[in-house]
Design a protein around this motif. Sequence first.
Motif, mmCIF file in Angstrom:
data_model
loop_
_atom_site.group_PDB
_atom_site.id
_atom_site.type_symbol
_atom_site.label_atom_id
_atom_site.label_comp_id
_atom_site.label_asym_id
_atom_site.label_seq_id
_atom_site.Cartn_x
_atom_site.Cartn_y
_atom_site.Cartn_z
ATOM 1 N N THR A 69 -8.692 -0.192 -12.944
ATOM 2 C CA THR A 69 -7.447 0.286 -13.582
ATOM 3 C C THR A 69 -6.499 0.986 -12.745
ATOM 4 N N ASN A 70 -7.016 1.661 -11.991
ATOM 5 C CA ASN A 70 -6.068 2.551 -10.892
ATOM 6 C C ASN A 70 -7.022 2.443 -9.650
ATOM 7 N N ILE A 71 -5.975 2.603 -8.398
ATOM 8 C CA ILE A 71 -6.862 2.590 -7.237
ATOM 9 C C ILE A 71 -5.686 3.503 -6.476
ATOM 10 N N TYR A 72 -6.213 4.661 -5.734
ATOM 11 C CA TYR A 72 -5.572 5.677 -4.846
ATOM 12 C C TYR A 72 -6.284 5.535 -3.275
ATOM 13 N N LEU A 73 -5.363 5.803 -2.604
ATOM 14 C CA LEU A 73 -5.445 5.610 -1.177
ATOM 15 C C LEU A 73 -5.675 7.449 -0.840
ATOM 16 N N ILE A 74 -6.962 7.660 -0.288
ATOM 17 C CA ILE A 74 -7.256 9.123 0.096
ATOM 18 C C ILE A 74 -7.729 8.914 1.485
ATOM 19 N N GLY A 75 -7.423 10.285 2.117
ATOM 20 C CA GLY A 75 -8.212 10.507 3.684
ATOM 21 C C GLY A 75 -7.558 11.658 4.112
ATOM 22 N N GLU A 82 -6.389 12.478 -4.659
ATOM 23 C CA GLU A 82 -5.577 11.600 -5.476
ATOM 24 C C GLU A 82 -4.241 12.233 -5.671
ATOM 25 N N SER A 83 -3.164 11.155 -5.489
ATOM 26 C CA SER A 83 -1.890 11.510 -5.976
ATOM 27 C C SER A 83 -0.882 10.483 -6.275
ATOM 28 N N LYS A 84 -0.010 10.604 -7.161
ATOM 29 C CA LYS A 84 0.779 9.414 -7.407
ATOM 30 C C LYS A 84 1.490 8.674 -6.163
ATOM 31 N N GLU A 85 1.744 9.443 -4.939
ATOM 32 C CA GLU A 85 2.504 9.217 -3.943
ATOM 33 C C GLU A 85 1.499 7.773 -3.330
ATOM 34 N N TYR A 86 0.096 8.127 -3.297
ATOM 35 C CA TYR A 86 -0.538 7.126 -2.592
ATOM 36 C C TYR A 86 -1.491 6.304 -3.726
ATOM 37 N N GLU A 87 -0.763 6.002 -4.863
ATOM 38 C CA GLU A 87 -1.413 5.165 -5.998
ATOM 39 C C GLU A 87 -0.832 3.826 -5.898
ATOM 40 N N PHE A 88 -2.031 2.798 -5.798
ATOM 41 C CA PHE A 88 -1.575 1.674 -5.587
ATOM 42 C C PHE A 88 -0.876 1.035 -6.853
ATOM 43 N N ASN A 95 -4.625 -8.213 -8.411
ATOM 44 C CA ASN A 95 -4.379 -7.506 -7.152
ATOM 45 C C ASN A 95 -3.775 -6.129 -7.067
ATOM 46 N N PHE A 96 -3.874 -5.647 -5.946
ATOM 47 C CA PHE A 96 -3.487 -3.930 -5.795
ATOM 48 C C PHE A 96 -2.852 -3.778 -4.727
ATOM 49 N N GLU A 97 -1.445 -3.300 -4.550
ATOM 50 C CA GLU A 97 -0.833 -3.286 -3.391
ATOM 51 C C GLU A 97 -0.196 -1.710 -3.150
ATOM 52 N N LEU A 98 -0.424 -1.099 -1.904
ATOM 53 C CA LEU A 98 0.321 0.282 -1.686
ATOM 54 C C LEU A 98 1.280 0.098 -0.267
ATOM 55 N N ILE A 99 2.200 0.403 -0.402
ATOM 56 C CA ILE A 99 3.234 0.402 0.806
ATOM 57 C C ILE A 99 3.698 1.744 0.897
ATOM 58 N N ILE A 100 3.416 2.345 2.056
ATOM 59 C CA ILE A 100 3.616 3.611 2.329
ATOM 60 C C ILE A 100 4.266 3.858 3.882
ATOM 61 N N ASP A 101 5.028 4.584 4.112
ATOM 62 C CA ASP A 101 5.852 4.961 5.179
ATOM 63 C C ASP A 101 4.658 5.270 6.353
ATOM 64 N N LYS A 102 4.878 4.544 7.373
ATOM 65 C CA LYS A 102 3.845 4.655 8.534
ATOM 66 C C LYS A 102 3.860 6.216 9.299
ATOM 67 N N SER A 103 5.124 7.009 9.034
ATOM 68 C CA SER A 103 5.007 8.247 9.469
ATOM 69 C C SER A 103 4.224 9.085 8.724
ATOM 70 N N LYS A 104 3.691 8.580 7.527
ATOM 71 C CA LYS A 104 3.047 9.632 6.795
ATOM 72 C C LYS A 104 1.281 9.543 7.273
ATOM 73 N N ILE A 105 1.032 8.410 7.566
ATOM 74 C CA ILE A 105 -0.295 8.038 7.894
ATOM 75 C C ILE A 105 -0.401 7.845 9.475
ATOM 76 N N PRO A 106 -1.054 8.745 10.431
ATOM 77 C CA PRO A 106 -1.108 8.372 11.868
ATOM 78 C C PRO A 106 -2.301 7.091 11.988
#
Length: 670
Positions: A69-75, A82-88, A95-106
């Motif tokens: 139902t939901n997928i979150y990126l955590i690390g 979990e946060s909305k910013e990193y929710e797929f 299918n689930f997709e998350l596009i995130i700015d590379k500056s936020k994740i080294p």
Amino acid sequence: MINQPEIVKSDPQLRPFQSIIENRLGRMVEKSNELSKTNLSDFANGYRYYGLHQNEENWIFREWAPNATNIYLIGDFNNWRESKEYEFEKMENGNFELIIDKSKIPCQVLYKLSVHWEGGQGERIPVWTNRVVQDEETKLFSAQIWQTESDYKWKNDKKRTKVDNPLVYEAHIGMATEKEAVGTYNEFREWVLPRIKKAGYNVIQLMAIQEHPYYGSFGYHVSSLFAASSRFGTPEELKQLVDEAHAMDIMVIMDLVHSHAVKNELEGLGLFDGSPYQFFHTDERREHSAWDSLCYNYGKNEVIHLLLSNIKYWLEEYHFDGYRFDGVTSMLYKDHGLSRDFTGYEMYFDGEQDEDAICYLALANKLMKEVNPNSISIAEEMSGYPGLASPIEMGGIGFDFRLAMGTPDYWIKLIKEKNDEDWNVGNIFYELSNKREEEQTISYAESHDQALVGDKTIIFRLLDKEMYWNMDKQSRSLVIDRGIALHKLIRLMTFSCAGNGYLNFMGNEFGHPEWIDFPREGNDWSYKHARRQWSLLDHPDLRFEHLNAFDKAMIVLQHDQSFLSDTSIACLAANEEDQVLAIQRKDLVFVFNLHPSESYTFYGIPVKAGKYEIILDSDAEEFGGFNRVDNQQQYYSKPEVQLSQKHRLYLYLPSRTALVFKHIPPKSIF
């Protein structure tokens, strides 16, 4: 209507099952067309869409999780919360997709997925991840971002050539060094790869490459299909290893485990999206009764997509040259072949086969040739399934080779149950040479299976405790003399009767002592037996050097004479009382005297007329023998009776010795 398959024409015993064979062939063709209107390679691109990718500005994560139902990126980047910013974003078709700015994740940061479903939630390793690492303290696994702009630059693409007669060196990266620790890709490349080149093998089969949570599983309980095991090093280091092997004209294949998967839920696929049936069967067939693992449902197109994409991935991204498919027998039968004796052909066609798995294996072989026509596929299969290593268009499954799995079991049984004087040379020849004519076979006297705890290698069965005290060249021991002589004979007999290729497990070529025992609770997590003691081979005062020299001479014999290219093996003599066996392969005559004490003078072997010279003598001093034969002597056949067209070669045959003769054609007067 499909024409009668060639395998049926060549084997009359298959005629009662012709319709089943035709249906299997037709099913594969239909499934291939269903999956792709062009070719399977276009279909098998899942790794280019799913998993982690990047553009100039963003990381792009994609997964298929139809029950979620939901997928979150955590690390590390968000304190594993979990946060909305990193929710797929949930897309179509599960299918689930998350596009995130590379500056936020080294780069190289650790991450997981927090997957939610109706009534539950769990942290998961992404299915399509290409990098998984284990925390040394907590022992927990996480995915790791390992995407760089400067990917590995291949240097030896043009060196990837086809090998018609594989001489396979089976190896495990982690246990390839002498240190009591896990070996690395770099150490293997620097220290072991040159040894393999020097030994003359032209194919390396790497075990345990796909990531697996438990080191002691030998790599057969895979959790992450697309991740090269990080316990050995980085992806770039594995690529460099493969690249340098290609520079040495050595193919590199890997053990591919598509026959089952690890049960682990965090690291594996068992409950990825909350459904136990996403990739696996929905009934009692879900769990493998003997392997404590999960069985893929090859009837689902999504599973076929995952596995075919995995095949293409390793060929394309790491430049592997093919695969040894693990556990093929388990895939072919609904009961995994565990309750069958395979004494009749009906066992292959009685409706208890996994038709989906059979179809998948044919598709896998078809795909491999599309991606790399020179790739090779080897089936680890023990049921004798007819057509396994026959081309698909002939009605087979399309493997290039099958392993002669009965041979090691035969040798162990013979050593354990028969006194030396009771070894029947006729039976030995039959067991070693009995193969399906239409299929290519790779033979071996022993592999990693015979080296594991609970079993023994051939040399250890022959020498036992004497190995610890009398392998010095100055020592004299009848047990050692017998063991070394038989070790050479067993390996040369297996090699000379091999179908089309030969396999050796790392270290067995020089009689590596003891067993393989990976670190576990029962041995206090010791690495003592999970390594290779190369120093024994390198020590000039020890007899391991002799066994290694003989193995190298066998391999050189094939390189020089290419006798494996001639599949015809003629039995010239099989005297059970004398324990003398003679066979002809191409223009070579192999003569074995297995008798433990009797040496024979003026022993006649039927041959074609002509001149012969010795090109290999197992009794030579350099191989730890006693130099009882003059290798400089030239031999001429003689007619059995005056003016007879039937000739014999009259020889001195020392006990427990093998001699290889080459027929020298007469020189032309023109």
